[in-house]
Design a protein around this motif. Structure first.
Motif, PDB file in Angstrom:
ATOM      1  N   HIS A  12       0.880  -1.169   0.000  1.00 13.55           N
ATOM      2  CA  HIS A  12       0.000   0.000   0.000  1.00 13.55           C
ATOM      3  C   HIS A  12       0.913   1.212   0.000  1.00 13.55           C
ATOM      4  O   HIS A  12       1.787   1.343   0.869  1.00 13.55           O
ATOM      5  CB  HIS A  12      -0.904  -0.012   1.233  1.00 13.55           C
ATOM      6  CG  HIS A  12      -1.885   1.105   1.236  1.00 13.55           C
ATOM      7  ND1 HIS A  12      -2.460   1.571   2.385  1.00 13.55           N
ATOM      8  CD2 HIS A  12      -2.398   1.866   0.241  1.00 13.55           C
ATOM      9  CE1 HIS A  12      -3.295   2.556   2.097  1.00 13.55           C
ATOM     10  NE2 HIS A  12      -3.258   2.753   0.792  1.00 13.55           N
ATOM     11  N   GLU A  13       0.725   2.083  -0.968  1.00  8.41           N
ATOM     12  CA  GLU A  13       1.541   3.285  -1.103  1.00  8.41           C
ATOM     13  C   GLU A  13       0.622   4.504  -1.031  1.00  8.41           C
ATOM     14  O   GLU A  13       0.268   5.098  -2.054  1.00  8.41           O
ATOM     15  CB  GLU A  13       2.336   3.234  -2.413  1.00  8.41           C
ATOM     16  CG  GLU A  13       3.290   2.042  -2.456  1.00  8.41           C
ATOM     17  CD  GLU A  13       4.046   1.886  -3.755  1.00  8.41           C
ATOM     18  OE1 GLU A  13       3.615   2.439  -4.807  1.00  8.41           O
ATOM     19  OE2 GLU A  13       5.076   1.189  -3.733  1.00  8.41           O
ATOM     20  N   VAL A  17      -1.368   7.154  -3.574  1.00  9.34           N
ATOM     21  CA  VAL A  17      -2.790   6.782  -3.623  1.00  9.34           C
ATOM     22  C   VAL A  17      -2.988   5.525  -4.474  1.00  9.34           C
ATOM     23  O   VAL A  17      -3.783   5.509  -5.399  1.00  9.34           O
ATOM     24  CB  VAL A  17      -3.677   7.937  -4.140  1.00  9.34           C
ATOM     25  CG1 VAL A  17      -4.995   7.956  -3.371  1.00  9.34           C
ATOM     26  CG2 VAL A  17      -3.042   9.299  -4.019  1.00  9.34           C
ATOM     27  N   ARG A  18      -2.267   4.473  -4.102  1.00  8.22           N
ATOM     28  CA  ARG A  18      -2.345   3.243  -4.869  1.00  8.22           C
ATOM     29  C   ARG A  18      -1.844   2.062  -4.035  1.00  8.22           C
ATOM     30  O   ARG A  18      -1.199   2.217  -3.003  1.00  8.22           O
ATOM     31  CB  ARG A  18      -1.509   3.332  -6.138  1.00  8.22           C
ATOM     32  CG  ARG A  18      -0.012   3.324  -5.878  1.00  8.22           C
ATOM     33  CD  ARG A  18       0.783   3.456  -7.149  1.00  8.22           C
ATOM     34  NE  ARG A  18       2.217   3.275  -6.892  1.00  8.22           N
ATOM     35  CZ  ARG A  18       3.139   3.348  -7.821  1.00  8.22           C
ATOM     36  NH1 ARG A  18       2.806   3.609  -9.077  1.00  8.22           N
ATOM     37  NH2 ARG A  18       4.404   3.160  -7.525  1.00  8.22           N
ATOM     38  N   TYR A  19      -2.143   0.889  -4.569  1.00  5.68           N
ATOM     39  CA  TYR A  19      -1.517  -0.357  -4.146  1.00  5.68           C
ATOM     40  C   TYR A  19      -0.651  -0.770  -5.318  1.00  5.68           C
ATOM     41  O   TYR A  19      -1.076  -0.671  -6.477  1.00  5.68           O
ATOM     42  CB  TYR A  19      -2.559  -1.439  -3.862  1.00  5.68           C
ATOM     43  CG  TYR A  19      -3.303  -1.216  -2.571  1.00  5.68           C
ATOM     44  CD1 TYR A  19      -2.892  -1.853  -1.400  1.00  5.68           C
ATOM     45  CD2 TYR A  19      -4.401  -0.377  -2.517  1.00  5.68           C
ATOM     46  CE1 TYR A  19      -3.573  -1.641  -0.206  1.00  5.68           C
ATOM     47  CE2 TYR A  19      -5.083  -0.166  -1.334  1.00  5.68           C
ATOM     48  CZ  TYR A  19      -4.658  -0.804  -0.177  1.00  5.68           C
ATOM     49  OH  TYR A  19      -5.323  -0.593   1.000  1.00  5.68           O
ATOM     50  N   ALA A  20       0.554  -1.224  -5.026  1.00  5.45           N
ATOM     51  CA  ALA A  20       1.475  -1.616  -6.086  1.00  5.45           C
ATOM     52  C   ALA A  20       1.874  -3.067  -5.879  1.00  5.45           C
ATOM     53  O   ALA A  20       1.925  -3.558  -4.750  1.00  5.45           O
ATOM     54  CB  ALA A  20       2.710  -0.731  -6.075  1.00  5.45           C
ATOM     55  N   LEU A  27       8.592  -2.817 -10.093  1.00  6.06           N
ATOM     56  CA  LEU A  27       7.163  -2.519 -10.114  1.00  6.06           C
ATOM     57  C   LEU A  27       6.533  -3.219 -11.304  1.00  6.06           C
ATOM     58  O   LEU A  27       6.934  -3.011 -12.448  1.00  6.06           O
ATOM     59  CB  LEU A  27       6.936  -1.008 -10.220  1.00  6.06           C
ATOM     60  CG  LEU A  27       5.483  -0.555 -10.328  1.00  6.06           C
ATOM     61  CD1 LEU A  27       4.715  -0.862  -9.046  1.00  6.06           C
ATOM     62  CD2 LEU A  27       5.424   0.933 -10.651  1.00  6.06           C
ATOM     63  N   ALA A  28       5.555  -4.091 -11.037  1.00  2.00           N
ATOM     64  CA  ALA A  28       4.892  -4.838 -12.109  1.00  2.00           C
ATOM     65  C   ALA A  28       3.519  -4.280 -12.426  1.00  2.00           C
ATOM     66  O   ALA A  28       3.006  -4.459 -13.526  1.00  2.00           O
ATOM     67  CB  ALA A  28       4.781  -6.310 -11.728  1.00  2.00           C
ATOM     68  N   GLY A  29       2.885  -3.606 -11.464  1.00  2.91           N
ATOM     69  CA  GLY A  29       1.552  -3.068 -11.694  1.00  2.91           C
ATOM     70  C   GLY A  29       1.052  -2.316 -10.479  1.00  2.91           C
ATOM     71  O   GLY A  29       1.722  -2.235  -9.447  1.00  2.91           O
ATOM     72  N   PHE A  30      -0.159  -1.761 -10.623  1.00  2.00           N
ATOM     73  CA  PHE A  30      -0.738  -0.980  -9.537  1.00  2.00           C
ATOM     74  C   PHE A  30      -2.244  -0.859  -9.726  1.00  2.00           C
ATOM     75  O   PHE A  30      -2.761  -1.064 -10.826  1.00  2.00           O
ATOM     76  CB  PHE A  30      -0.115   0.418  -9.463  1.00  2.00           C
ATOM     77  CG  PHE A  30      -0.223   1.188 -10.753  1.00  2.00           C
ATOM     78  CD1 PHE A  30      -1.336   1.953 -11.043  1.00  2.00           C
ATOM     79  CD2 PHE A  30       0.796   1.120 -11.690  1.00  2.00           C
ATOM     80  CE1 PHE A  30      -1.444   2.632 -12.240  1.00  2.00           C
ATOM     81  CE2 PHE A  30       0.707   1.807 -12.893  1.00  2.00           C
ATOM     82  CZ  PHE A  30      -0.430   2.570 -13.162  1.00  2.00           C
ATOM     83  N   GLY A  60      -4.969 -10.098 -10.285  1.00  2.00           N
ATOM     84  CA  GLY A  60      -5.843 -10.727  -9.296  1.00  2.00           C
ATOM     85  C   GLY A  60      -5.237 -10.706  -7.907  1.00  2.00           C
ATOM     86  O   GLY A  60      -5.917 -10.409  -6.914  1.00  2.00           O
ATOM     87  N   THR A  61      -3.947 -11.001  -7.806  1.00  2.00           N
ATOM     88  CA  THR A  61      -3.261 -10.954  -6.518  1.00  2.00           C
ATOM     89  C   THR A  61      -3.281  -9.542  -5.954  1.00  2.00           C
ATOM     90  O   THR A  61      -3.568  -9.326  -4.771  1.00  2.00           O
ATOM     91  CB  THR A  61      -1.798 -11.434  -6.678  1.00  2.00           C
ATOM     92  OG1 THR A  61      -1.813 -12.776  -7.137  1.00  2.00           O
ATOM     93  CG2 THR A  61      -1.033 -11.338  -5.370  1.00  2.00           C
ATOM     94  N   LEU A  62      -3.009  -8.569  -6.809  1.00  2.00           N
ATOM     95  CA  LEU A  62      -2.994  -7.162  -6.410  1.00  2.00           C
ATOM     96  C   LEU A  62      -4.350  -6.724  -5.870  1.00  2.00           C
ATOM     97  O   LEU A  62      -4.453  -6.156  -4.776  1.00  2.00           O
ATOM     98  CB  LEU A  62      -2.592  -6.312  -7.618  1.00  2.00           C
ATOM     99  CG  LEU A  62      -2.708  -4.804  -7.484  1.00  2.00           C
ATOM    100  CD1 LEU A  62      -1.800  -4.286  -6.379  1.00  2.00           C
ATOM    101  CD2 LEU A  62      -2.362  -4.149  -8.827  1.00  2.00           C
TER     102      LEU A  62
END
Length: 103
Positions: A12-13, A17-20, A27-30, A60-62
């Motif tokens: 959680h970042e 204002v995101r989850y990464a 970094l693979a996604g957010f 899906g994991t994110l």
């Protein structure tokens, strides 16, 4: 000897204002969210996984981790992002904390 798989980590970042989601240190996604004025919800607006990391189930994991953390924080979920909306429709155990937007 085979190479060990890279560690998958969701973070959680809040300053961004995101989850990464990271593979190792990369970094693979957010999934981005906004906090509405009333402040007791996270409005998820966009989810993205870089093409080179596609097909690994990372989105899906994110989203699973982001939804669980939002619930644990006592917040509601407002799904504007199509991916988050589709995920929530498959996970009715979250329905009691979802505020579906009027679109």
């Amino acid at each position: 000897m085979s190479e060990a798989p890279e560690q998958v980590r969701v973070a959680h970042e809040p300053d961004d204002v995101r989850y990464a989601i990271y593979l190792g240190e990369t970094l693979a996604g957010f999934t981005e969210y906004r906090v509405p004025a009333r402040g007791n919800a996270r409005a998820f607006v966009h989810t993205e996984v870089s093409p080179e990391f596609g097909g690994r189930g990372l989105a899906g994991t994110l989203v699973t981790e982001a939804m669980a953390d939002t619930r644990a924080a006592g917040m509601r979920i407002v799904p504007y992002c199509p991916y988050v909306s589709a995920w929530l429709k498959k996970h009715p155990e979250y329905e009691e904390i979802v505020d579906w937007p009027n679109t």
